[in-house]
Enzyme design. Structure first.
Site, short mmCIF file in Angstrom:
data_model
loop_
_atom_site.label_atom_id
_atom_site.label_comp_id
_atom_site.label_asym_id
_atom_site.label_seq_id
_atom_site.Cartn_x
_atom_site.Cartn_y
_atom_site.Cartn_z
N TYR A 53 0.84 -1.21 0.00
CA TYR A 53 0.00 0.00 0.00
C TYR A 53 0.87 1.25 0.00
CZ TYR A 53 -5.00 -0.76 0.23
OH TYR A 53 -6.29 -1.01 -0.11
N GLU A 55 -0.59 4.97 -0.40
CA GLU A 55 -1.30 6.23 -0.62
C GLU A 55 -0.36 7.43 -0.51
OE1 GLU A 55 -3.23 3.84 0.96
OE2 GLU A 55 -5.35 4.45 0.86
N ASP A 199 -7.80 13.59 -24.55
CA ASP A 199 -7.79 12.17 -24.18
C ASP A 199 -7.16 11.41 -25.34
OD1 ASP A 199 -8.35 9.50 -23.74
OD2 ASP A 199 -10.36 9.87 -22.95
N THR A 225 -5.00 5.91 -21.41
CA THR A 225 -4.80 4.58 -20.85
C THR A 225 -3.41 4.15 -21.29
OG1 THR A 225 -5.86 3.66 -22.80
CG2 THR A 225 -7.22 3.84 -20.83
N LYS A 228 -3.46 0.35 -24.72
CA LYS A 228 -3.97 0.28 -26.10
C LYS A 228 -2.76 0.28 -27.05
CE LYS A 228 -8.54 2.16 -25.05
NZ LYS A 228 -8.58 2.88 -23.79
N ARG A 234 -2.90 -2.75 -18.18
CA ARG A 234 -4.17 -2.04 -18.05
C ARG A 234 -4.01 -0.97 -16.98
NH1 ARG A 234 -9.51 -3.42 -20.02
NH2 ARG A 234 -8.32 -4.26 -21.75
N1 DSN Z 1 -13.35 0.72 -24.11
C1 DSN Z 1 -12.37 1.44 -24.89
C2 DSN Z 1 -12.50 1.19 -26.34
O1 DSN Z 1 -12.77 0.06 -26.71
O2 DSN Z 1 -12.32 2.09 -27.13
C3 DSN Z 1 -12.37 2.88 -24.58
O3 DSN Z 1 -12.25 3.05 -23.22
#
Ligand code: DSN
Length: 417
Positions: A53, A55, A199, A225, A228, A234
């Site tokens: 942990y 924080e 974003d 994120t 991707k 993740r």
């Molecule tokens: N769920 C993602 C996507 O498939 O584009 C976006 O957060």
């Protein structure tokens, strides 16, 4: 039979993980938000850092025993700033949705105005869509794409910004196949005195690889994120100007989250290291080249694409003229080992659960090492399956061919499982 501890302690879950690894080896994963993380990233994700942990932030924690955790987080921050040229980075967001919420919480008060791209036109749920907390807590107006060419109309965004006077403008998308004019958005935001949040979740890897313009020089805050096109674990990340450092850090912790997921932070650091290499630059270039080749082959095969093609890693097939829904198309292709997702298209007359579009992209199959020749083959298989979506023999034949192709291009990261 593997003898890993997981197989001994929980054979049921181990078997399910093995089955998923096997699926990931054998199919063409075209969902544009998915990818293969490397073995190194997976190893960090599955490490003992999950036991700790912490924080707070490095040097300012609420728990003892942070010598190694602080070093991990500092390294991740240093690499994020260097890779994207950012003044400040926060690597604690659990994923993209909490990252965006932390920005709203850090910069806005409930009821403040947000202007963003609508979900059916390619935006994201967390950009203020009405069923989400962002749509309920803030006063949201949304721009869309032009009917004529399905591209964002920057004059219309400027007009709406002037009329609505938002405190924050959001740009960035989940289903938009064209380059986003971050500089243009920054100009509009400056003209109305709004913050700009970009974003870049879908395109972070393309930005890191230099094949999509970066929002970092232009936006007050950039959210992303990490799993991707960036090929990390993740997770989520925020980059911002120094002036917003306190607001953003407080927005994440204590504003929204508790203890950071340190195993994820370590894996993000690993992915950022990988994304700094010349090999990753070549990967990002190949993702875009492959998407263009796939789009061109689909157009030649008679498919309609939203906006007529792609500049990035994804494309949206408009299946209206084919007389098949996106859901039926996605199901038929899935049975043939080609995995995409049903998606609304701009101005879709059909409901979101039965939309007219299919969203596909090239990040994962490019990670397997496939190139332009394979894209032509993939397009031909998509055309064959969708010409006879009920024909089980066609699906079975394509599924066999897909598996044979996947055997020639082993996916990274699957050796561990
Ligand atoms: N769920 C993602 C996507 O498939 O584009 C976006 O957060």
């Amino acid at each position: 039979m593997s003898l890993t501890p997981l197989h001994r302690v929980d054979p049921e879950i181990a078997a399910l993980i093995d089955a998923e690894a096997d699926r990931q080896r054998r199919v063409l994963r075209l969902i544009p938000s998915e990818n293969y993380a490397s073995s190194a990233v997976l190893e960090a994700t599955g490490s003992v850092l999950t036991n700790k942990y912490s924080e707070g932030y490095a040097g300012r924690r609420y728990y003892q025993g942070q010598a190694h955790i602080d070093a991990v987080e500092r390294l991740a921050i240093k690499r994020a700033k260097a890779l994207f040229g950012a003044e400040h980075a926060n690597v604690q967001p659990y994923s993209g949705s909490p990252a965006n919420l932390a920005v709203y919480h850090g910069l806005l008060e409930p009821g403040d105005r947000i202007l963003s791209l609508s979900l059916p036109h390619g935006g994201h749920l967390t950009h203020g869509w009405k069923v989400t907390i962002s749509g309920k807590v803030y006063d949201v107006a949304q721009y869309g794409v032009r009917a004529s060419d399905q591209r964002i109309d920057m004059d219309e965004v400027a007009r709406m910004a002037k009329a609505f006077q938002p405190k924050l403008i959001v740009c960035g998308a989940s289903a938009y196949p064209r380059v986003i004019d971050f500089e243009g958005f920054a100009q509009i935001a400056a003209d109305v005195g709004a913050y700009l949040l970009a974003d870049m979740a879908h395109i972070a890897g393309l930005v890191a690889g230099g094949v999509h313009p970066s929002p970092v020089p232009f936006a007050d805050v950039v959210s992303t994120t990490t799993h991707k096109t960036l090929r990390g674990p993740r997770g989520g990340m925020l980059l911002c100007k120094k002036a917003h450092r306190k607001a953003i850090d407080r927005g994440v912790f204590p504003g929204l989250q508790g203890g950071p997921h340190n195993h994820t932070t370590a894996a993000i650091a690993v992915a950022l290291g990988e994304a700094s290499t010349p090999e990753f630059k070549a990967y990002a270039r190949a993702v875009v080249d492959n998407a263009r080749a796939l789009a061109e082959a689909l157009l030649s095969a008679g498919f309609d694409l939203v906006s007529g093609g792609t500049d990035n890693h994804l494309m949206l097939l408009d299946l209206t003229a084919k007389g098949i829904t996106g859901k039926a198309a996605a199901a038929a292709l899935d049975a043939a080992g080609i995995v995409g997702n049903a998606n609304s298209i701009p101005f879709d007359p059909r409901p979101p659960m039965e939309p007219s579009g299919l969203r596909i992209g090239t990040p994962a199959i490019t990670s397997m090492g496939m190139g332009v020749d394979e894209m032509k083959q993939v397009a031909a298989w998509i055309a064959a399956v969708l010409a006879a979506p009920e024909d089980e023999a066609v699906r079975a034949r394509v599924r066999g061919d897909v598996e044979a192709l996947c055997q020639r291009f082993p996916a990274p990261g699957l050796a561990l499982s």
